[in-house]
Design an enzyme around this catalytic site. Structure first.
Site, mmCIF file in Angstrom:
data_model
loop_
_atom_site.group_PDB
_atom_site.id
_atom_site.type_symbol
_atom_site.label_atom_id
_atom_site.label_comp_id
_atom_site.label_asym_id
_atom_site.label_seq_id
_atom_site.Cartn_x
_atom_site.Cartn_y
_atom_site.Cartn_z
ATOM 1 C CB CYS A 118 -12.971 -20.365 -52.540
ATOM 2 S SG CYS A 118 -14.524 -20.259 -51.585
ATOM 3 C CB CYS B 292 -14.883 -22.752 -48.461
ATOM 4 S SG CYS B 292 -16.368 -22.768 -49.505
ATOM 5 C CD GLU C 5 -15.289 -26.192 -49.964
ATOM 6 O OE1 GLU C 5 -14.166 -26.004 -50.452
ATOM 7 O OE2 GLU C 5 -16.348 -25.958 -50.585
#
Length: 171
Positions: free
Chosen positions: A88, A91, A60
């Site tokens: 996560c 990101c 990302e």
């Protein structure tokens, strides 16, 4: 899969899966991402943490950086990011900071998912921006890539352990 999914979402998720395959070919966890603005892919990325020895080299972030450079703006407010696995916390935070309009992801991440699984960062009213979220696009394909990668990793580790044990025993 969530409502609000279009044929376009499937096509761009395929592009994210292609990026995930590139990561797997390099021995990286197979996660891929693409950023789309104005009907065009403006950023691509796949995990490169191991290759770069960089804890922030997530798919990302790489795709967001490329999109920002290409569009000459950190504000990606008209963009959609497609990611093969739920982002996560790092990101998800970057997606909020980039002012991404929409996130489309493939499979959930039970260990680090910060969009719906463990946290709901993109919908947190305390933050200055919220992101429309669509999950579960091509979920079986996304999940299978991750499962196959970790299955191979476990099998390779078992073989190495067995070989070490045999050498030790023979010595």
């Amino acid at each position: 899969m969530d409502r609000g999914t279009s044929a376009r979402d499937f096509r761009y998720m395929q592009a994210a899966l292609h990026q995930a395959d590139r990561a797997a070919a390099k021995g990286e966890v197979p996660v891929g991402a693409v950023v789309v603005a104005g009907g065009k892919i403006v950023g691509r990325g796949h995990n490169l943490r191991e290759s770069r020895n960089d804890p922030t080299a997530h798919a990302e972030l790489i795709a967001l950086r490329q999109a920002a450079r290409r569009l000459k703006s950190w504000r990606l407010s008209e963009a959609t990011i497609y990611v093969s696995c739920e982002p996560c916390p790092m990101c998800a935070g970057a997606i909020v900071l980039a002012r991404i309009r929409r996130l489309v992801y493939g499979c959930a991440d039970p260990k680090a998912g910060a969009v719906r699984t463990l946290y709901r960062l993109l919908e947190d009213k305390r933050l200055n921006h919220r992101v429309e979220v669509v999950g579960g696009v091509l979920e079986p394909e996304c999940q299978e890539r991750l499962s196959a990668f970790f299955r191979r990793l476990r099998n390779n580790n078992r073989r190495r352990s067995s070989a070490r044990a045999r050498r030790k025993f023979q010595a």
